[in-house]
Design an enzyme around this catalytic site. Structure first.
Site, PDB file in Angstrom:
ATOM      1  N   ASP A   1       0.833  -1.211   0.000  1.00  0.00           N
ATOM      2  CA  ASP A   1       0.000   0.000   0.000  1.00  0.00           C
ATOM      3  C   ASP A   1       0.862   1.254   0.000  1.00  0.00           C
ATOM      4  O   ASP A   1       2.061   1.202   0.287  1.00  0.00           O
ATOM      5  CB  ASP A   1      -0.935   0.000   1.214  1.00  0.00           C
ATOM      6  CG  ASP A   1      -0.191  -0.127   2.544  1.00  0.00           C
ATOM      7  OD1 ASP A   1       0.802  -0.892   2.594  1.00  0.00           O
ATOM      8  OD2 ASP A   1      -0.564   0.535   3.517  1.00  0.00           O
TER       9      ASP A   1
ATOM     10  N   GLU B   1      -0.160  -1.367   5.729  1.00  0.00           N
ATOM     11  CA  GLU B   1       0.946  -0.995   6.625  1.00  0.00           C
ATOM     12  C   GLU B   1       0.825   0.474   7.023  1.00  0.00           C
ATOM     13  O   GLU B   1       1.177   0.855   8.136  1.00  0.00           O
ATOM     14  CB  GLU B   1       2.294  -1.236   5.930  1.00  0.00           C
ATOM     15  CG  GLU B   1       3.504  -1.075   6.848  1.00  0.00           C
ATOM     16  CD  GLU B   1       4.067   0.335   6.936  1.00  0.00           C
ATOM     17  OE1 GLU B   1       4.862   0.600   7.843  1.00  0.00           O
ATOM     18  OE2 GLU B   1       3.701   1.197   6.099  1.00  0.00           O
TER      19      GLU B   1
HETATM   20 ZN   LIG Z   1       6.667   2.231   4.169  1.00  0.00          ZN
END
Ligand SMILES: [Zn+2]
Length: 388
Positions: A82, A144
């Site tokens: 992401d 994340e």
């Molecule tokens: Zn990163």
């Protein structure tokens, strides 16, 4: 000179949006990126598992098996699929159309950190016909940048059983083995409002919050007693971030909320710090006749530390000629450390360009990164030096 296939794969990863955002309208699925990576790694001889994490979100676990069970758990190369949201108006070029200028490849996610997966594929191509004694495991997580739900799901499933993990977050090719954790906390004081002409009629939440702030400032001073000199700010910090309370000067304030963050050093558990803060704030409710809620505003993330004498740290230090240090940002390292893997953070991007308009990857950093990945694959997977 950039190899055409590497350039093409970097451009394709950049072109597929995979923004993770805590605001639901801006949050996107990462499945198109995961499917693309699964395709490429399958072509490179890996067995791929797509692990669903939430609707529209998944992790990829790609494994090229080893032939020698005695050779150990193998090497994990890990990153997140992401990116953060972007401010298109501030970009000089389209954030989803990789653009080369002055030896740099501009595009969202180039440094942080989809570009890392194209570099892994480039390194792996050197070993297309070389059998591995120990496995090579490539992990691409989701979310994340928001909740770390992907890494958490991965740890709970215990599916990545490597011995050593390299996370390709942007460190300008310098190894790091430590980072701090992050806690975002809040205190809410509920008192009782009333006419300001007689303060005794109510219970003022701001008065009570003032005591909360005083005690948090004392707590902050105590945090400085423990130091880790590898960090530029060598102690755990506490920052009072925002405060909201009351509505009018002529009313007794009935409700006040304070939010603050704590960035603990490695070795400090988030829950232990929370206990200490709870202890530090005890007695305020009785003293001011208010009720107080203290809780985590979001799930925090732990600090990470891989010991300096870890064989993996020493190997990466020897290959790069650089002593492993500390980085100021959080990563998924605690989740890999939590599965018993020694983890080092090292990637070709620079953190100063991450989360910024005109994010870029310097072309001159690509060859050294591919060389390092090739050396690690050769040592741990081909030669099999990855025992527990
Ligand atoms: Zn990163």
């Amino acid at each position: 000179m950039l190899k055409p296939r590497l350039r093409q794969q970097l451009a394709e990863l950049n072109a597929i949006p995979s923004v993770a955002c805590t605001t639901a309208e801006q949050d996107m699925s990462n499945l198109p990126v995961i499917n693309l990576l699964a395709n490429w790694f399958e072509q490179a001889g890996f067995v791929c598992e797509i692990m669903p994490v939430a609707p529209g979100k998944a992790n990829l676990i790609a494994v090229r098996a080893g032939t020698d069970p005695q050779a150990g758990g193998g090497l994990v190369l890990a990153g997140h699929s992401d990116t953060v949201p972007f401010d298109e108006a501030l970009w000089r070029s389209d954030p989803f159309k990789m653009t080369e200028r002055d030896g740099k490849l501009y595009g969202l996610g180039m440094a942080d950190m989809k570009g890392f997966f194209a570099l892994i594929l480039d390194a792996v191509a050197n070993y297309a016909r070389t059998p591995f004694r120990a496995p090579l495991i490539v992990v691409a997580t989701c979310d994340e940048e928001t909740s770390m739900a992907g890494a958490r799901a991965l740890m709970e499933s215990a599916k990545t059983k490597g011995r050593f993990t390299l996370i390709g977050e942007p460190t300008s090719l310098k190894p790091a083995r430590l980072h701090k954790g992050v806690m975002l906390e809040r205190v809410v004081i509920s008192g009782q409002s009333g006419h300001s002409s007689d303060p005794e009629l109510g219970r003022n939440a701001i008065d009570a919050m003032q005591e909360v702030i005083t005690r948090l400032q004392q707590f902050r001073n105590n945090l400085k007693k423990i130091q880790q000199p590898l960090f530029p700010v060598p102690y755990s910090t506490l920052n009072l971030g925002c405060i909201h309370g009351g509505d009018n000067p002529n009313r007794i304030c009935g409700l006040c909320e304070l939010q603050f963050d704590v960035r603990p050093l490695p070795g400090m558990s988030l829950e232990a710090i929370r206990q200490d803060i709870r202890q530090a704030l005890s007695g305020i409710e009785q003293q001011f006749g208010v009720s107080m809620l203290y809780e985590a505003a979001v799930t925090g993330s732990a600090a990470a530390e891989t010991p300096a004498d870890s064989p993996f740290v020493q190997k990466v230090e020897a290959l790069t000629g650089t002593t492993a240090g500390a980085v100021s940002f959080g990563t998924e390292a605690p989740f890999f450390n939590g599965q018993g893997m020694d983890t080092v953070i090292l990637g070709p991007g620079n953190i100063e360009q991450a989360h910024q308009p005109d994010e870029y990857l310097e072309i001159k950093n690509l060859s050294p990164m591919v060389l390092l990945l090739s050396q690690l694959i050769h040592y741990y997977c081909v030669q099999g030096h990855a025992r527990f």
